[in-house]
Motif scaffolding. Sequence first.
Motif, PDB file in Angstrom:
ATOM      1  N   ALA A  47       0.854  -1.189   0.000  1.00  0.00           N
ATOM      2  CA  ALA A  47       0.000   0.000   0.000  1.00  0.00           C
ATOM      3  C   ALA A  47       0.887   1.235   0.000  1.00  0.00           C
ATOM      4  CB  ALA A  47      -0.909  -0.009   1.219  1.00  0.00           C
ATOM      5  N   ALA A  48       0.910   1.924  -1.099  1.00  0.00           N
ATOM      6  CA  ALA A  48       1.730   3.135  -1.198  1.00  0.00           C
ATOM      7  C   ALA A  48       0.926   4.178  -1.930  1.00  0.00           C
ATOM      8  CB  ALA A  48       3.038   2.827  -1.924  1.00  0.00           C
ATOM      9  N   LYS A  49      -0.085   4.655  -1.265  1.00  0.00           N
ATOM     10  CA  LYS A  49      -1.001   5.586  -1.903  1.00  0.00           C
ATOM     11  C   LYS A  49      -0.556   7.019  -1.637  1.00  0.00           C
ATOM     12  CE  LYS A  49      -5.974   6.208  -2.325  1.00  0.00           C
ATOM     13  NZ  LYS A  49      -7.276   5.730  -1.865  1.00  0.00           N
ATOM     14  N   GLY A  50      -0.278   7.738  -2.698  1.00  0.00           N
ATOM     15  CA  GLY A  50       0.132   9.121  -2.543  1.00  0.00           C
ATOM     16  C   GLY A  50      -1.055  10.060  -2.556  1.00  0.00           C
ATOM     17  N   ALA A  51      -0.750  11.355  -2.612  1.00  0.00           N
ATOM     18  CA  ALA A  51      -1.817  12.355  -2.604  1.00  0.00           C
ATOM     19  C   ALA A  51      -2.688  12.230  -3.846  1.00  0.00           C
ATOM     20  CB  ALA A  51      -1.200  13.746  -2.519  1.00  0.00           C
ATOM     21  N   ASP A  52      -2.094  11.770  -4.950  1.00  0.00           N
ATOM     22  CA  ASP A  52      -2.848  11.628  -6.201  1.00  0.00           C
ATOM     23  C   ASP A  52      -3.412  10.225  -6.379  1.00  0.00           C
ATOM     24  OD1 ASP A  52      -2.155  14.223  -6.797  1.00  0.00           O
ATOM     25  OD2 ASP A  52      -0.291  13.635  -7.788  1.00  0.00           O
ATOM     26  N   GLY A  53      -3.470   9.459  -5.299  1.00  0.00           N
ATOM     27  CA  GLY A  53      -3.935   8.086  -5.414  1.00  0.00           C
ATOM     28  C   GLY A  53      -2.777   7.139  -5.660  1.00  0.00           C
ATOM     29  N   TRP A  54      -3.103   5.891  -5.875  1.00  0.00           N
ATOM     30  CA  TRP A  54      -2.062   4.883  -6.043  1.00  0.00           C
ATOM     31  C   TRP A  54      -1.473   4.961  -7.444  1.00  0.00           C
ATOM     32  CZ3 TRP A  54      -1.063   0.613  -9.093  1.00  0.00           C
ATOM     33  CH2 TRP A  54      -0.084  -0.260  -8.609  1.00  0.00           C
ATOM     34  N   ARG A  55      -0.168   4.855  -7.534  1.00  0.00           N
ATOM     35  CA  ARG A  55       0.487   4.809  -8.843  1.00  0.00           C
ATOM     36  C   ARG A  55       1.317   3.543  -8.942  1.00  0.00           C
ATOM     37  NH1 ARG A  55       0.876   8.937 -12.394  1.00  0.00           N
ATOM     38  NH2 ARG A  55       2.982   8.433 -13.071  1.00  0.00           N
ATOM     39  N   PHE A  56       1.288   2.955 -10.131  1.00  0.00           N
ATOM     40  CA  PHE A  56       2.036   1.731 -10.348  1.00  0.00           C
ATOM     41  C   PHE A  56       3.530   2.011 -10.156  1.00  0.00           C
ATOM     42  CE2 PHE A  56       3.751  -1.912 -12.534  1.00  0.00           C
ATOM     43  CZ  PHE A  56       2.790  -2.898 -12.353  1.00  0.00           C
ATOM     44  N   PRO A  57       4.250   1.147  -9.419  1.00  0.00           N
ATOM     45  CA  PRO A  57       5.669   1.431  -9.151  1.00  0.00           C
ATOM     46  C   PRO A  57       6.485   1.524 -10.442  1.00  0.00           C
ATOM     47  CG  PRO A  57       4.891  -0.490  -7.921  1.00  0.00           C
ATOM     48  CD  PRO A  57       3.797  -0.101  -8.835  1.00  0.00           C
ATOM     49  N   ALA A  58       7.321   2.540 -10.540  1.00  0.00           N
ATOM     50  CA  ALA A  58       8.129   2.728 -11.748  1.00  0.00           C
ATOM     51  C   ALA A  58       9.073   1.551 -11.977  1.00  0.00           C
ATOM     52  CB  ALA A  58       8.927   4.023 -11.627  1.00  0.00           C
ATOM     53  N   ALA A  59       9.510   0.920 -10.903  1.00  0.00           N
ATOM     54  CA  ALA A  59      10.440  -0.210 -11.020  1.00  0.00           C
ATOM     55  C   ALA A  59       9.716  -1.507 -11.363  1.00  0.00           C
ATOM     56  CB  ALA A  59      11.203  -0.378  -9.704  1.00  0.00           C
ATOM     57  N   GLY A  60       8.401  -1.442 -11.408  1.00  0.00           N
ATOM     58  CA  GLY A  60       7.633  -2.647 -11.720  1.00  0.00           C
ATOM     59  C   GLY A  60       7.177  -3.365 -10.468  1.00  0.00           C
TER      60      GLY A  60
END
Lengths: 148, 122
Positions: A47-60
């Motif tokens: 769970a890594a939800k930022g201010a803009d919602g969850w984003r798919f990890p750049a590293a995959g």
Amino acid sequence: MTETADTRLLRRFLNTVRVATATAIAEYELTAGRAMAAAPVRFQALAAKGADGWRFPAAGLEAADGLLLATLERDETGAPARLVLQAQGSAGLDVYAGASVRLLLGTYGPEFDLGFDAGGRASADLTTVAIDEDELSAFTLSRADEAE
Amino acid sequence: MVSFDDVEAFVSDIADDEDDPLVSEEEALPLLERAVRAGAVAADEKTLLAAILEGRPLADAMKTDLGLRRRLKNEWEGDLAAYVSDLSARVAAFVRREREADRKRIATGRLAGQPLLQEPTR
């Protein structure tokens, strides 16, 4: 109370909805558990939800068994365009090169039937479905011959 | 907000004739439209209910509808069974209101759910 044709129809409608929804829930609870048990490969983001919602990890996102890495390709607007699955190492290639799989995004999201190429790569075209990015935070993959 | 106790009491009160046939798809669709117009269910929920009445699996009905999946996630924390149970309760509340309206129309001398019939003219 005196019943008219309309109130009788409403009563039958209510009975029908209650029977149908109870049946659908029972069927869902039976098959959902079976589907989870039959899906051998799971991807689950922390769970890594930022201010803009969850984003798919750049590293995959790595599969729980470590044999696949999922990465997200975006279109020019930044919207999810393709989910790319790449087999990892010789063990991953052994399992996935040439394999057919069924990918289920999110718990209730769209399904894709995919084929891995000889290099252990498969891609799901996300532009063909309506999906929120946070639905990519958890997905499952099963071998097509095991998904039936 | 639908009171579960009220709806259950109403359902057990009216659902006593088990010999009544279930409604057909042709009968159900106009009633679903009516439930939408009455604000009991949203338009996209009508599609889900129609799928359920057709006997389609719940998960399949959700796969193609992002709006429903968002509603499930945001309002029900992903609990599909609870969401569908609530839909059923809202339909029950809608039926209760419609029957109550019919009862009032009958009490005031009108045919329930239909316009007043006019006397034939000769």
